[in-house]
Design an enzyme around this catalytic site. Structure first.
Site, PDB file in Angstrom:
ATOM      1  N   ASP A  79       0.860  -1.195   0.000  1.00 20.45           N
ATOM      2  CA  ASP A  79       0.000   0.000   0.000  1.00 20.45           C
ATOM      3  C   ASP A  79       0.895   1.243   0.000  1.00 20.45           C
ATOM      4  O   ASP A  79       1.760   1.405   0.868  1.00 20.45           O
ATOM      5  CB  ASP A  79      -0.900  -0.005   1.243  1.00 20.45           C
ATOM      6  CG  ASP A  79      -1.977   1.071   1.167  1.00 20.45           C
ATOM      7  OD1 ASP A  79      -3.164   0.724   1.016  1.00 20.45           O
ATOM      8  OD2 ASP A  79      -1.618   2.266   1.271  1.00 20.45           O
ATOM      9  N   ILE A  80       0.679   2.097  -1.007  1.00 28.88           N
ATOM     10  CA  ILE A  80       1.527   3.286  -1.135  1.00 28.88           C
ATOM     11  C   ILE A  80       1.219   4.245   0.022  1.00 28.88           C
ATOM     12  O   ILE A  80       0.054   4.432   0.382  1.00 28.88           O
ATOM     13  CB  ILE A  80       1.302   3.944  -2.509  1.00 28.88           C
ATOM     14  CG1 ILE A  80       1.651   2.915  -3.593  1.00 28.88           C
ATOM     15  CG2 ILE A  80       2.149   5.197  -2.678  1.00 28.88           C
ATOM     16  CD1 ILE A  80       1.038   3.172  -4.912  1.00 28.88           C
TER      17      ILE A  80
ATOM     18  N   GLU B   3      -4.796   2.283  -4.330  1.00 31.14           N
ATOM     19  CA  GLU B   3      -3.327   2.395  -4.299  1.00 31.14           C
ATOM     20  C   GLU B   3      -2.741   1.201  -3.572  1.00 31.14           C
ATOM     21  O   GLU B   3      -1.678   1.266  -2.989  1.00 31.14           O
ATOM     22  CB  GLU B   3      -2.868   3.727  -3.655  1.00 31.14           C
ATOM     23  CG  GLU B   3      -3.868   4.412  -2.759  1.00 31.14           C
ATOM     24  CD  GLU B   3      -4.108   3.705  -1.429  1.00 31.14           C
ATOM     25  OE1 GLU B   3      -5.069   2.910  -1.384  1.00 31.14           O
ATOM     26  OE2 GLU B   3      -3.348   3.927  -0.465  1.00 31.14           O
TER      27      GLU B   3
HETATM   28  N1  LIG Z   1      -4.795   9.173  -8.851  1.00 35.81           N
HETATM   29  C1  LIG Z   1      -5.468   8.143  -8.366  1.00 35.81           C
HETATM   30  N2  LIG Z   1      -5.777   8.097  -7.048  1.00 35.81           N
HETATM   31  C2  LIG Z   1      -6.423   7.038  -6.568  1.00 35.81           C
HETATM   32  C3  LIG Z   1      -6.827   5.970  -7.397  1.00 35.81           C
HETATM   33  N3  LIG Z   1      -7.461   5.061  -6.621  1.00 35.81           N
HETATM   34  C4  LIG Z   1      -7.470   5.532  -5.351  1.00 35.81           C
HETATM   35  N4  LIG Z   1      -6.850   6.745  -5.313  1.00 35.81           N
HETATM   36  C5  LIG Z   1      -6.652   7.632  -4.170  1.00 35.81           C
HETATM   37  O1  LIG Z   1      -5.769   7.037  -3.240  1.00 35.81           O
HETATM   38  C6  LIG Z   1      -5.945   7.737  -2.009  1.00 35.81           C
HETATM   39  C7  LIG Z   1      -5.815   6.771  -0.850  1.00 35.81           C
HETATM   40  O2  LIG Z   1      -5.871   7.522   0.305  1.00 35.81           O
HETATM   41  P1  LIG Z   1      -5.915   6.904   1.742  1.00 35.81           P
HETATM   42  O3  LIG Z   1      -6.704   5.629   1.739  1.00 35.81           O
HETATM   43  O4  LIG Z   1      -6.369   7.995   2.653  1.00 35.81           O
HETATM   44  O5  LIG Z   1      -4.477   6.474   2.063  1.00 35.81           O
HETATM   45  P2  LIG Z   1      -3.087   7.241   1.948  1.00 35.81           P
HETATM   46  O6  LIG Z   1      -3.226   8.703   1.703  1.00 35.81           O
HETATM   47  O7  LIG Z   1      -2.268   6.493   0.937  1.00 35.81           O
HETATM   48  O8  LIG Z   1      -2.497   7.036   3.372  1.00 35.81           O
HETATM   49  P3  LIG Z   1      -1.903   5.722   4.024  1.00 35.81           P
HETATM   50  O9  LIG Z   1      -2.328   4.545   3.205  1.00 35.81           O
HETATM   51  O10 LIG Z   1      -2.469   5.676   5.411  1.00 35.81           O
HETATM   52  O11 LIG Z   1      -0.419   5.879   4.047  1.00 35.81           O
HETATM   53  C8  LIG Z   1      -7.315   8.418  -2.087  1.00 35.81           C
HETATM   54  O12 LIG Z   1      -7.122   9.798  -2.173  1.00 35.81           O
HETATM   55  C9  LIG Z   1      -7.901   7.895  -3.391  1.00 35.81           C
HETATM   56  O13 LIG Z   1      -8.700   8.852  -4.041  1.00 35.81           O
HETATM   57  C10 LIG Z   1      -6.498   6.052  -8.792  1.00 35.81           C
HETATM   58  O14 LIG Z   1      -6.793   5.167  -9.597  1.00 35.81           O
HETATM   59  N5  LIG Z   1      -5.805   7.140  -9.224  1.00 35.81           N
END
Ligand SMILES: Nc1nc2c(ncn2[C@@H]2O[C@H](COP(=O)(O)OP(=O)(O)OP(=O)(O)O)[C@@H](O)[C@H]2O)c(=O)[nH]1
Length: 312
Positions: A189-190, A232
């Site tokens: 997980d990013i 992500e």
């Molecule tokens: N650009 C883009 N963003 C995405 C996609 N799928 C999910 N996201 C974004 O990924 C983000 C995930 O955020 P969070 O679940 O809060 O997690 P995070 O900011 O990575 O924080 P941690 O996982 O706790 O380190 C959200 O803002 C989603 O909108 C995609 O296909 N493209």
């Protein structure tokens, strides 16, 4: 005695053969009479050059030659296996085959054909003979491949999707029950990906996901399976792998991610990744036990500071 005379509506054998030859030659699909040694006795039809480009270069060279001199060795084997099967079973055999057309003078890409092969009663020098009809099925094949792609791959990154991953891990679990072949899971997980979107826009986030897919792929073996699990979140199946090796792979992915630097609107984007690792155990009753443990390990990596590899 009155002899039977030909009525004006009847054809004699020669005329009939002439009509049949004209008829076959008018067909777009090529038809070959081939003997069991691969010798092409006759070629008829196949006049649609645009859909039978493979015939074009040796249109007049097929008759009187052996397939071994006309086809690449892997296709020659396919043809001979099919001809032998048709004769041994004494029934129709169908086979799909692909012919590469790189550099074809008509500029046509690879084409797919279905060979429909019928046994004939005739023999040539005591060798059995078949009738081979080659039908161009390229459009149908491309559609099949496109549908398969849509069903198995993620549209943004081109990596496998969760549904396909689930099918494969289910099979790995069954293999484990039968052969005790171990496997491991990495849940990736990013970190702070939301901040990437906030700072660089959704486009920047998408570009990063595509670049990271390559980073992950470059860190694993060809037999490993990378899939996009959610937004992500990615998952990797490492077949025939135990924890110790899986930790090494996870660490390699973590470092490579940290070193990845992509440019978006002249700004550089860097991120880190948290990874949860788990291995199948004898107590597991479903593949979900393994993914659940990887998820718990991922949670530990996130809550203990991120940019970490943890195991459960
Ligand atoms: N650009 C883009 N963003 C995405 C996609 N799928 C999910 N996201 C974004 O990924 C983000 C995930 O955020 P969070 O679940 O809060 O997690 P995070 O900011 O990575 O924080 P941690 O996982 O706790 O380190 C959200 O803002 C989603 O909108 C995609 O296909 N493209």
């Amino acid at each position: 005695m009155k002899s039977k005379t030909k009525s004006s509506s009847e054809l004699d054998a020669n005329e009939f053969e002439e009509v049949l030859t004209l008829f076959f030659n008018a067909l777009p699909d090529p038809i070959f009479v081939i003997d069991q040694t691969g010798f092409v006795i006759k070629q008829l039809g196949g006049n649609a050059n645009e859909i039978y480009p493979f015939l074009y270069p040796f249109k007049d060279k097929l008759e009187g030659n052996n397939l071994s001199t006309l086809l690449p060795s892997h296709l020659f084997s396919t043809f001979m296996d099919t001809i032998n099967k048709t004769i041994n079973d004494d029934s129709l055999t169908c086979v799909d085959f692909e012919i590469a057309n790189e550099g074809n003078i008509l500029g046509i890409k690879n084409q797919w054909y279905q060979g429909r092969v019928f046994p004939l009663k005739q023999r040539r020098d005591d060798v059995r003979v078949v009738l081979w009809i080659a039908i161009n099925i390229t459009e149908q094949k491309l559609l099949e491949l496109e549908l398969k792609n849509l069903a198995e791959k993620d549209g943004l990154t081109g990596s496998y999707n969760r549904r396909y991953f689930t099918e494969v891990i289910q099979r790995s679990f069954l293999l484990y029950l039968r052969d005790k072949l171990p496997f491991c899971i990495l849940m990736l997980d990013i970190d702070f990906f939301k901040a990437v979107n906030d700072n660089f826009g959704h486009d920047g986030g998408d570009k990063l996901l595509i670049a990271l897919t390559d980073v992950f792929k470059d860190s694993i073996r060809d037999i490993d399976l990378l899939a996009r699990y959610g937004g992500e979140e990615f998952i990797v199946l490492l077949p025939n792998t135990t924890t110790q090796k899986a930790m090494v792979v996870a660490e390699r992915i973590r470092v490579a991610t940290q070193q990845c630097n992509i440019l978006h609107d002249e700004k550089s984007i860097t991120v880190t990744v948290s990874i949860g690792v788990s291995e199948i155990t004898v107590n597991d009753t479903s593949f979900e036990n393994v993914t659940k443990r990887a998820d718990i390990a991922l949670y530990t990596a996130k809550t203990s500071g991120r940019n970490k590899v943890c195991i459960e």
